[in-house]
Design a protein around this motif. Structure first.
Motif, short mmCIF file in Angstrom:
data_model
loop_
_atom_site.label_atom_id
_atom_site.label_comp_id
_atom_site.label_asym_id
_atom_site.label_seq_id
_atom_site.Cartn_x
_atom_site.Cartn_y
_atom_site.Cartn_z
N SER A 9 0.85 -1.18 0.00
CA SER A 9 0.00 0.00 0.00
C SER A 9 0.89 1.24 0.00
O SER A 9 2.02 1.21 0.46
CB SER A 9 -0.93 0.01 1.21
N VAL A 10 0.35 2.30 -0.54
CA VAL A 10 1.05 3.58 -0.60
C VAL A 10 0.09 4.64 -0.08
O VAL A 10 -1.09 4.66 -0.46
CB VAL A 10 1.47 3.93 -2.04
N SER A 11 0.59 5.52 0.78
CA SER A 11 -0.23 6.64 1.22
C SER A 11 0.51 7.94 0.91
O SER A 11 1.72 8.06 1.12
CB SER A 11 -0.55 6.54 2.71
N TYR A 12 -0.23 8.89 0.39
CA TYR A 12 0.34 10.17 -0.03
C TYR A 12 -0.68 11.27 0.27
O TYR A 12 -1.85 11.15 -0.11
CB TYR A 12 0.67 10.13 -1.52
N VAL A 13 -0.23 12.31 0.95
CA VAL A 13 -1.09 13.45 1.26
C VAL A 13 -0.36 14.71 0.83
O VAL A 13 0.84 14.87 1.09
CB VAL A 13 -1.40 13.53 2.78
N ILE A 30 5.27 10.49 2.38
CA ILE A 30 4.84 9.31 1.61
C ILE A 30 5.26 8.06 2.37
O ILE A 30 6.39 7.97 2.87
CB ILE A 30 5.48 9.32 0.21
N LYS A 31 4.35 7.11 2.47
CA LYS A 31 4.62 5.87 3.21
C LYS A 31 4.25 4.68 2.32
O LYS A 31 3.15 4.63 1.76
CB LYS A 31 3.80 5.84 4.49
#
Length: 138
Positions: A9-13, A30-31
């Motif tokens: 999974s990738v998380s981006y804000v 970014i994680k």
């Protein structure tokens, strides 16, 4: 290999103040989380069912896009390993596991932690042992 599972999974804000065109404060970096899980034989052995082993890599990218009043943070990679199984207890099935988080004891600062400003690092190596027992009403 139907017993091998790969999940990521990738998380981006991204947040920006439209009036000043500066980044909003406390935006997480970014994680990327990658997990490789291998399920062992599904045969029941002394009450154990569906045993598994897994390894997880958590990559956090450096956060250099910050509000003028906050500090940047370096990127880091954490490695977690674990194993677990379902356990048949009477008519109930419990889930048991052992997990070692940050197995290499990486020193890092969580960008969203208020304690990074006073040089308090994120959690070091951590060993968890857990049992989940379902509770049902009849």
């Amino acid at each position: 290999m139907k017993n091998l599972h790969f999940e990521n999974s990738v998380s981006y804000v991204r947040g920006q103040n439209q009036a000043t065109e500066t980044p909003l404060p406390l935006i997480p970096p970014i994680k990327i989380i990658n997990e490789l899980k291998y399920e062992l034989s599904r045969k029941s052995s002394k009450g154990f069912q569906d045993p598994y082993i897994k390894i997880e890599l958590i990559n956090v990218v450096a956060q250099n896009r910050v509000d003028p009043f906050e500090s940047t943070t370096r990127g880091y990679t954490l490695t977690n390993v674990g194993l677990g199984s379902n356990l048949l207890i009477g008519k109930q099935t419990a889930h048991i596991f052992i997990k070692v988080a940050n197995i290499f004891n990486v020193s890092y600062y969580n960008h969203l932690s208020r304690l990074k400003e006073i040089s308090v690092h994120g959690t070091g190596r951590n060993i968890s042992i857990g049992v989940f027992v379902p509770i049902g009403l009849k």
